[in-house]
Design a protein around this motif. Structure first.
Motif, PDB file in Angstrom:
ATOM      1  N   GLY A  72       0.811  -1.205   0.000  1.00  0.00           N
ATOM      2  CA  GLY A  72       0.000   0.000   0.000  1.00  0.00           C
ATOM      3  C   GLY A  72       0.845   1.256   0.000  1.00  0.00           C
ATOM      4  N   PRO A  73       0.276   2.379   0.477  1.00  0.00           N
ATOM      5  CA  PRO A  73       0.986   3.666   0.489  1.00  0.00           C
ATOM      6  C   PRO A  73       2.121   3.651   1.508  1.00  0.00           C
ATOM      7  N   PRO A  74       2.928   4.715   1.552  1.00  0.00           N
ATOM      8  CA  PRO A  74       4.066   4.732   2.473  1.00  0.00           C
ATOM      9  C   PRO A  74       3.702   4.458   3.930  1.00  0.00           C
ATOM     10  N   GLU A  75       2.474   4.774   4.318  1.00  0.00           N
ATOM     11  CA  GLU A  75       2.068   4.599   5.715  1.00  0.00           C
ATOM     12  C   GLU A  75       2.071   3.138   6.172  1.00  0.00           C
ATOM     13  N   VAL A  76       2.147   2.190   5.226  1.00  0.00           N
ATOM     14  CA  VAL A  76       2.211   0.776   5.642  1.00  0.00           C
ATOM     15  C   VAL A  76       3.580   0.432   6.226  1.00  0.00           C
ATOM     16  N   LEU A  77       4.555   1.332   6.094  1.00  0.00           N
ATOM     17  CA  LEU A  77       5.869   1.134   6.708  1.00  0.00           C
ATOM     18  C   LEU A  77       5.765   1.511   8.180  1.00  0.00           C
ATOM     19  N   PHE A  84      14.690   3.115  -5.003  1.00  0.00           N
ATOM     20  CA  PHE A  84      13.399   3.407  -5.629  1.00  0.00           C
ATOM     21  C   PHE A  84      12.578   2.135  -5.832  1.00  0.00           C
ATOM     22  N   VAL A  85      13.247   1.042  -6.184  1.00  0.00           N
ATOM     23  CA  VAL A  85      12.515  -0.205  -6.411  1.00  0.00           C
ATOM     24  C   VAL A  85      11.785  -0.658  -5.154  1.00  0.00           C
ATOM     25  N   GLU A  86      12.308  -0.285  -3.982  1.00  0.00           N
ATOM     26  CA  GLU A  86      11.641  -0.674  -2.731  1.00  0.00           C
ATOM     27  C   GLU A  86      10.312   0.037  -2.548  1.00  0.00           C
ATOM     28  N   THR A  87      10.181   1.232  -3.148  1.00  0.00           N
ATOM     29  CA  THR A  87       8.885   1.912  -3.093  1.00  0.00           C
ATOM     30  C   THR A  87       7.865   1.193  -3.975  1.00  0.00           C
ATOM     31  N   ARG A  98       3.594  -2.851  -6.776  1.00  0.00           N
ATOM     32  CA  ARG A  98       3.734  -2.619  -8.214  1.00  0.00           C
ATOM     33  C   ARG A  98       4.924  -3.355  -8.821  1.00  0.00           C
ATOM     34  N   SER A  99       5.623  -4.127  -8.025  1.00  0.00           N
ATOM     35  CA  SER A  99       6.767  -4.871  -8.526  1.00  0.00           C
ATOM     36  C   SER A  99       6.652  -6.302  -8.027  1.00  0.00           C
ATOM     37  N   GLU A 112       8.165   8.728   0.453  1.00  0.00           N
ATOM     38  CA  GLU A 112       7.449   9.831  -0.190  1.00  0.00           C
ATOM     39  C   GLU A 112       8.407  10.759  -0.916  1.00  0.00           C
ATOM     40  N   ALA A 113       9.547  11.048  -0.290  1.00  0.00           N
ATOM     41  CA  ALA A 113      10.524  11.944  -0.914  1.00  0.00           C
ATOM     42  C   ALA A 113      11.067  11.344  -2.209  1.00  0.00           C
ATOM     43  N   LEU A 114      11.320  10.044  -2.206  1.00  0.00           N
ATOM     44  CA  LEU A 114      11.829   9.390  -3.414  1.00  0.00           C
ATOM     45  C   LEU A 114      10.809   9.432  -4.540  1.00  0.00           C
TER      46      LEU A 114
END
Length: 323
Positions: free
Chosen positions: A10-15, A41-44, A50-51, A308-310
């Motif tokens: 999901g979005p970054p908040e799942v971290l 970047f691939v980790e996002t 999406r990967s 988010e920054a990436l």
């Protein structure tokens, strides 16, 4: 120990940071107190679903540097207390206070290379050195580096200069262009401004560039193809825009272009080859010829902000998490 965990895509908040047991090093493994973990970047993309999917819950992160805390069977106990960098197994585990590294991935670090700088030279260093080899850059050639202020792009600018090439750095925004210039780019172009490809060709003397390193894809990659001189090489290693570069076959045929694909999963890059390429990047940094760029550092709890920054393209150089 504290570690970033992902229970669902999901979005970054799942971290989310959670308390988990310390990992235990197995045969030919070491346990490292992590001083810095690289964010790729691939980790996002993996986090967002999406990967390539990974079993959940999991802890992201592969690039780490720190101090060896313990060793598993088959590893010399004298390594305890050594400053090292290395990559975790493909399952991750780097966004944490402690991580397990395979012995074959370890790089004992000279005092001239900081732990944070060393983290920047693992995945990005491997990629950048490989890309210079793949492009067969020669002294006197002109190269175009997309995302020239990024983790890989900033290294490519410097490695191309070391190889004797003239470098055109392409990026978006004055801050990123200024960094590319600081790192040695002979000219810069802003690919957020219309007509940038024409300016790149003019910067190459009107003939065009010999090599393009394409990490963006999409419209930027398509325009970058047009900057190539006859016989030029177009090296693709990313699709940060979300779509690949469409390269017209007639253009490739008419100009005699060579298109070279690159992927981290390239089967020719085995453990020993990967280690050797990283060691070359570290060696250049150790003697002061290669400057890793640490862009932003975030504590583990702010892993969502790092992602988010990436994804917002709001960073330069390498983004790190600091446990």
């Amino acid at each position: 120990m504290r570690a970033v965990r992902v229970a669902e895509f999901g979005p970054p908040e799942v971290l989310r940071v959670a308390e988990v047991p310390d990992p235990v090093p197995g045969h030919d493994e070491v346990l490292v107190d992590v001083a810095a973990a690289g964010v790729q970047f691939v980790e996002t993309l993996v986090r967002a679903g999406r990967s390539a999917a990974v079993p959940r819950p999991y802890t992201p992160g592969r690039d780490v540097a720190g101090v060896v805390r313990a060793v598993g069977p088959g590893v010399d106990p004298a390594l305890v207390g050594t400053r090292v960098s290395g990559q975790t197994a493909s399952s991750g585990g780097g966004y944490a206070e402690r991580a397990v590294l395979p012995r074959h991935s370890l790089h004992p670090l000279p005092g001239s290379v900081s732990l944070r700088d060393a983290t920047c030279l693992l995945g990005p260093g491997l990629t950048a050195v490989s890309l210079v080899e793949a492009a067969r850059v020669r002294a006197g050639e002109t190269v175009l580096v997309e995302a020239a202020a990024g983790g890989v792009g900033s290294l490519l600018v410097q490695l191309a200069k070391i190889a004797g090439a003239r470098v055109i750095g392409a990026a978006r925004g004055r801050k990123k262009l200024a960094l590319a210039e600081e790192l040695g780019a002979d000219a810069t172009v802003d690919y957020g401004v219309e007509g940038w490809a024409d300016r790149a060709r003019r910067a190459a003397g009107g003939r065009g560039v010999d090599v393009v390193w394409d990490s963006v894809g999409g419209a930027v990659g398509r325009r970058a193809v047009e900057t190539l001189a006859p016989g030029g090489r177009f090296v693709v290693y990313g699709i940060a825009s979300g779509s690949g570069t469409e390269i017209p076959g007639a253009l490739v045929y008419g100009r005699g272009l060579t298109v070279i694909g690159y992927g981290a999963g390239n089967p020719v890059i085995d453990h020993s080859r990967r280690h050797a390429l990283q060691a070359r990047a570290l060696a250049e940094a150790a003697v002061g010829r290669l400057r890793p760029v640490v862009g932003q550092c975030f504590p583990l709890e702010e892993a969502p902000r790092a992602h988010e920054a990436l994804t917002a393209r709001a960073t330069v150089g390498k983004v790190l998490l600091i446990p």
